[in-house]
Design a protein around this motif. Structure first.
Motif, short mmCIF file in Angstrom:
data_model
loop_
_atom_site.label_atom_id
_atom_site.label_comp_id
_atom_site.label_asym_id
_atom_site.label_seq_id
_atom_site.Cartn_x
_atom_site.Cartn_y
_atom_site.Cartn_z
N CYS A 12 27.94 -28.49 -25.07
CA CYS A 12 27.24 -27.53 -24.22
C CYS A 12 27.58 -27.76 -22.75
CB CYS A 12 25.74 -27.61 -24.43
SG CYS A 12 25.21 -27.10 -26.06
N ASP A 13 27.64 -29.02 -22.36
CA ASP A 13 28.00 -29.36 -20.98
C ASP A 13 29.38 -28.84 -20.66
OD1 ASP A 13 27.76 -30.61 -18.41
OD2 ASP A 13 28.99 -32.24 -19.17
N LEU A 16 29.24 -25.06 -20.31
CA LEU A 16 28.62 -24.66 -19.04
C LEU A 16 29.58 -24.88 -17.87
CD1 LEU A 16 25.01 -26.04 -19.48
CD2 LEU A 16 25.67 -23.65 -19.34
N ARG A 46 24.09 -30.17 -15.27
CA ARG A 46 24.60 -29.37 -16.38
C ARG A 46 24.21 -29.99 -17.72
NH1 ARG A 46 29.24 -29.43 -13.31
NH2 ARG A 46 30.23 -30.86 -14.79
N ALA A 50 22.15 -28.18 -20.53
CA ALA A 50 22.77 -28.07 -21.85
C ALA A 50 21.86 -28.66 -22.93
CB ALA A 50 24.12 -28.78 -21.85
#
Length: 80
Positions: A12-13, A16, A46, A50
Motif C-alpha cells: 500500500c505504501d 501511495l 504514507r 496505507a
C-alpha cells in the motif's frame, strides 16, 4: 492463506508513493488527517495512511460494508 499485514502495508505504501495520492483523495477522517499531519517523515506518513487503508479494506471484506464505513483507532495502554 491470509495476507501478511507487513507485506500489505509495504505494498500500500508503494502504491501511495507511486500514485502520489494526497490525503483528500482517500477520504481520510479528520482525526486520521490530524494524526498523519503530525508525522514528520513523508514515508512514515504514507505508511500510516496505507496501514489504515489496509485495515479498513480487510474489515470491509471480512465483515461487510465499505472501507469508509469503518473507523480504526489506536488505544494507548498505560505503562505498568
Amino acid at each position: 492463506m491470509g495476507v501478511n499485514p507487513r507485506f500489505g502495508v509495504q505494498l500500500c505504501d508503494a502504491l501511495l508513493a507511486d500514485r502520489q495520492l494526497q490525503m483528500q483523495d482517500q477520504n481520510v477522517p479528520e482525526h486520521e488527517h490530524l494524526r498523519a499531519q503530525a508525522i514528520a517523515s513523508p514515508a512514515r506518513r504514507r505508511q500510516f495512511l496505507a496501514g489504515r487503508w489496509l485495515a479498513k479494506t480487510l474489515l470491509s471484506e471480512a465483515l461487510g460494508g465499505t472501507p469508509a464505513d469503518w473507523t480504526v483507532a489506536s488505544v494507548r495502554s498505560e505503562e505498568r
